[in-house]
Design a protein around this motif. Structure first.
Motif, short mmCIF file in Angstrom:
data_model
loop_
_atom_site.label_atom_id
_atom_site.label_comp_id
_atom_site.label_asym_id
_atom_site.label_seq_id
_atom_site.Cartn_x
_atom_site.Cartn_y
_atom_site.Cartn_z
N PRO A 33 0.94 -1.06 0.02
CA PRO A 33 0.11 0.03 0.13
C PRO A 33 0.77 1.21 0.15
O PRO A 33 1.96 1.36 0.79
N VAL A 34 0.40 2.41 -0.74
CA VAL A 34 0.89 3.66 -0.21
C VAL A 34 0.72 3.96 0.83
O VAL A 34 1.69 4.59 1.65
N HIS A 35 -0.35 3.66 1.35
CA HIS A 35 -0.65 3.79 2.98
C HIS A 35 -1.54 2.99 3.10
O HIS A 35 -2.39 2.47 2.41
N PRO A 36 -1.50 2.33 4.30
CA PRO A 36 -2.46 1.07 5.03
C PRO A 36 -4.07 1.74 4.56
O PRO A 36 -4.32 2.78 4.82
N GLY A 37 -4.60 0.82 4.07
CA GLY A 37 -6.13 0.90 3.55
C GLY A 37 -5.99 1.20 2.11
O GLY A 37 -7.29 1.06 1.68
N HIS A 38 -4.89 1.43 1.56
CA HIS A 38 -4.96 1.30 0.08
C HIS A 38 -5.81 0.24 -0.47
O HIS A 38 -5.41 -0.83 -0.36
N ALA A 39 -6.82 0.51 -1.18
CA ALA A 39 -7.69 -0.55 -1.83
C ALA A 39 -7.46 -0.68 -3.48
O ALA A 39 -7.41 0.23 -3.91
N LEU A 40 -7.87 -1.97 -3.84
CA LEU A 40 -8.16 -2.04 -5.26
C LEU A 40 -9.66 -2.54 -5.70
O LEU A 40 -10.09 -3.39 -4.86
N VAL A 41 -10.26 -1.88 -6.58
CA VAL A 41 -11.40 -2.38 -6.71
C VAL A 41 -11.29 -2.77 -8.28
O VAL A 41 -10.77 -2.24 -9.32
N MET A 42 -11.82 -4.00 -8.59
CA MET A 42 -11.70 -4.74 -10.02
C MET A 42 -13.13 -5.37 -10.53
O MET A 42 -13.77 -5.99 -9.29
N PRO A 43 -13.17 -5.41 -11.71
CA PRO A 43 -14.23 -6.47 -12.19
C PRO A 43 -13.88 -7.83 -11.89
O PRO A 43 -12.66 -8.06 -11.98
N LYS A 44 -14.80 -8.57 -11.70
CA LYS A 44 -14.62 -10.07 -11.44
C LYS A 44 -14.17 -10.82 -12.78
O LYS A 44 -13.17 -11.56 -12.87
N LYS A 45 -14.66 -10.06 -13.92
CA LYS A 45 -14.43 -10.78 -15.12
C LYS A 45 -13.09 -10.05 -15.73
O LYS A 45 -12.87 -8.81 -15.29
N HIS A 46 -12.34 -10.87 -16.56
CA HIS A 46 -11.13 -10.33 -16.86
C HIS A 46 -11.27 -9.25 -18.00
O HIS A 46 -11.92 -9.43 -19.31
N THR A 47 -10.80 -8.10 -17.76
CA THR A 47 -10.41 -7.31 -18.67
C THR A 47 -9.08 -6.60 -18.45
O THR A 47 -8.48 -6.94 -17.32
N THR A 48 -8.36 -6.16 -19.42
CA THR A 48 -7.12 -5.77 -19.32
C THR A 48 -6.73 -4.14 -18.67
O THR A 48 -5.95 -4.21 -17.80
N ASP A 49 -7.40 -3.39 -19.07
CA ASP A 49 -7.27 -1.96 -18.93
C ASP A 49 -8.43 -1.18 -19.48
O ASP A 49 -9.52 -1.93 -19.77
N ILE A 50 -8.28 0.01 -19.32
CA ILE A 50 -9.59 0.96 -19.64
C ILE A 50 -9.99 0.71 -21.07
O ILE A 50 -11.17 0.87 -21.46
N PHE A 51 -9.12 0.41 -21.84
CA PHE A 51 -9.35 0.16 -23.58
C PHE A 51 -10.20 -0.77 -23.63
O PHE A 51 -10.95 -0.63 -24.33
N ASP A 52 -10.13 -1.97 -23.03
CA ASP A 52 -11.01 -3.07 -23.43
C ASP A 52 -11.97 -3.19 -22.35
O ASP A 52 -12.76 -4.34 -22.49
N THR A 53 -12.28 -2.44 -21.54
CA THR A 53 -13.23 -2.64 -20.48
C THR A 53 -14.51 -1.98 -21.08
O THR A 53 -14.69 -0.78 -21.35
N ASP A 54 -15.68 -2.54 -21.20
CA ASP A 54 -16.61 -2.30 -21.99
C ASP A 54 -17.37 -1.11 -20.62
O ASP A 54 -17.06 -1.19 -19.29
N GLU A 55 -18.28 -0.30 -21.19
CA GLU A 55 -19.22 0.85 -20.42
C GLU A 55 -19.55 0.35 -19.00
O GLU A 55 -19.34 0.91 -18.06
#
Ligand code: AMP
Ligand code: ZN
Length: 138
Positions: A33-55
């Motif tokens: 973590p940058v600082h404790p509590g730093h969280a990651l939020v992700m889709p469960k289905k695989h997409t790579t990045d903003i470009f292939d993530t559907d709206e």
């Protein structure tokens, strides 16, 4: 190469400090973590990045971040929160499964996300303004 590490976390095949999950998204603590509590939020289905993530998936991810952010803010007594996404190696992406960072920040914690620069000149400003608008209209 084995399967994507975040897909394996989403499937429960690898352990994590899970904070939240719904049908489509999951949030967990970042292990470095940058600082404790730093969280990651992700889709469960695989997409790579903003470009292939559907709206719709992008919406679900930001909606989950909207839930996580105030919880992190209160739990860590942070003064502010950065929400960010690294897309592609040049932008610092290390795990190639789309995710948002929810990062607690403190007054005077000394972190600078990025340097700010001036445009080279007025022409450069106008050119980039036009170029991005052209792409949006395409
Ligand atoms: P990024 O640079 O945007 O790809 O961020 C990837 C983030 O994932 C980094 O901040 C890592 O610390 C974090 N990370 C990598 N592996 C794990 C893991 N197994 N559990 C939690 N966070 C992880
Ligand atoms: Zn994945």
């Amino acid at each position: 190469m084995g399967e994507c590490i975040f897909c394996r976390i989403a499937k429960g095949e690898l352990p994590c400090y899970k904070l939240y999950e719904d049908d489509n998204t999951m949030a967990l603590l970042d292990i470095f973590p940058v600082h404790p509590g730093h969280a990651l939020v992700m889709p469960k289905k695989h997409t790579t990045d903003i470009f292939d993530t559907d709206e719709e998936t992008a919406r679900q991810m930001i909606a989950a971040a909207k839930k996580i952010a105030p919880a992190v803010m209160k739990a860590t007594k942070a003064d502010g929160i950065n929400i960010g996404m690294n897309n592609r190696e040049a932008a610092g992406q290390e795990v190639f499964h789309a995710h948002l960072h929810v990062i607690p920040r403190y007054k005077d914690d000394g972190l600078k996300a990025w340097h700010k620069n001036l445009f080279k000149d007025e022409k450069q400003k106008q050119e980039v303004h036009e170029a991005v608008k052209r792409e949006l209209a395409a």
